[in-house]
Design an enzyme around this catalytic site. Structure first.
Site, PDB file in Angstrom:
ATOM      1  N   LEU A  89       5.184   0.068   5.716  1.00  0.00           N
ATOM      2  CA  LEU A  89       6.096  -0.875   5.059  1.00  0.00           C
ATOM      3  C   LEU A  89       6.664  -0.303   3.767  1.00  0.00           C
ATOM      4  O   LEU A  89       7.710  -0.751   3.298  1.00  0.00           O
ATOM      5  CB  LEU A  89       5.372  -2.196   4.767  1.00  0.00           C
ATOM      6  CG  LEU A  89       5.005  -3.047   5.994  1.00  0.00           C
ATOM      7  CD1 LEU A  89       4.193  -4.262   5.563  1.00  0.00           C
ATOM      8  CD2 LEU A  89       6.253  -3.477   6.747  1.00  0.00           C
ATOM      9  N   GLU A 131      -4.648   1.832   5.873  1.00  0.00           N
ATOM     10  CA  GLU A 131      -4.742   0.993   4.667  1.00  0.00           C
ATOM     11  C   GLU A 131      -5.713   1.587   3.642  1.00  0.00           C
ATOM     12  O   GLU A 131      -5.454   1.551   2.442  1.00  0.00           O
ATOM     13  CB  GLU A 131      -5.153  -0.436   5.030  1.00  0.00           C
ATOM     14  CG  GLU A 131      -4.161  -1.172   5.927  1.00  0.00           C
ATOM     15  CD  GLU A 131      -2.717  -1.004   5.496  1.00  0.00           C
ATOM     16  OE1 GLU A 131      -2.426  -1.025   4.291  1.00  0.00           O
ATOM     17  OE2 GLU A 131      -1.862  -0.851   6.381  1.00  0.00           O
TER      18      GLU A 131
HETATM   19 ZN   LIG Z   1       1.480   1.955   4.834  1.00  0.00          ZN
END
Ligand SMILES: [Zn+2]
Length: 178
Positions: A89, A131
């Protein structure tokens, strides 16, 4: 709950190791709820705190109905190797094949501050590892060959030429991908 702005490649906080969370209190729980909401609005399957400008070791993962928060996560075992396409993202519209451990064991605290242990493989393992990398200041581009990294970094810079901002407001109608 609130949608949080997402920091993009070029924002310094993405490159800083995040600090451990001392206590999981109501404020942290509210922040985790915001992380989930922002991840969903941006149509991602994971989101780390530093991607919204908060340098704490907390991230969320959501793959269909399998949704969980990871506070102070760490990988205690891993095996195998698997390559699959990833996006981020914080680096919209850039994708690449990334090699990672195929199976992992995670230890973390949940949003109630309770410790848990989880075994994962496939996309779930990949999302967790991606993450945790964020919390260490590492991006998936760092796991590519120098040549591939250069090509994709140049492609990114070119795509951002006319919009150099490093913080992206997320709207409920956002169509950002993975
Ligand atoms: Zn990422």
């Amino acid at each position: 709950m609130a949608l949080l702005p997402i920091h993009l490649l070029g924002s310094p906080i993405l490159r800083e190791p995040s600090a451990p969370v001392a206590t999981v209190d109501d404020e942290m729980r509210a922040f985790i709820a915001d992380l989930f909401e922002t991840m969903d609005a941006a149509k991602g399957i994971g989101l780390a705190a530093n991607q919204v400008g908060v340098g704490r070791r907390v991230a969320v993962v959501g793959i269909e109905d399998d949704r969980f928060a990871m506070v102070n996560p760490r990988i205690v075992a891993s095996e195998g190797r698997e390559t699959a396409e990833e996006g981020c993202l914080s680096i919209p519209e850039i994708y690449a094949d990334v090699a990672r451990p195929a199976r992992i064991t995670l230890e973390a605290l949940d949003q109630e501050g309770q410790p848990y242990r989880l075994e994962a493989e496939g996309l779930k393992a990949r999302a967790i590892l991606h993450e945790i990398d964020h919390l260490d200041g590492v991006l998936f581009l760092d796991r590519l060959s120098p040549l591939k990294r250069k090509i994709l970094t140049n492609r990114w810079k070119k795509s951002r030429k006319d919009s150099p901002a490093t913080i992206l407001e997320v709207s409920p109608a956002s169509n950002a991908s993975s």
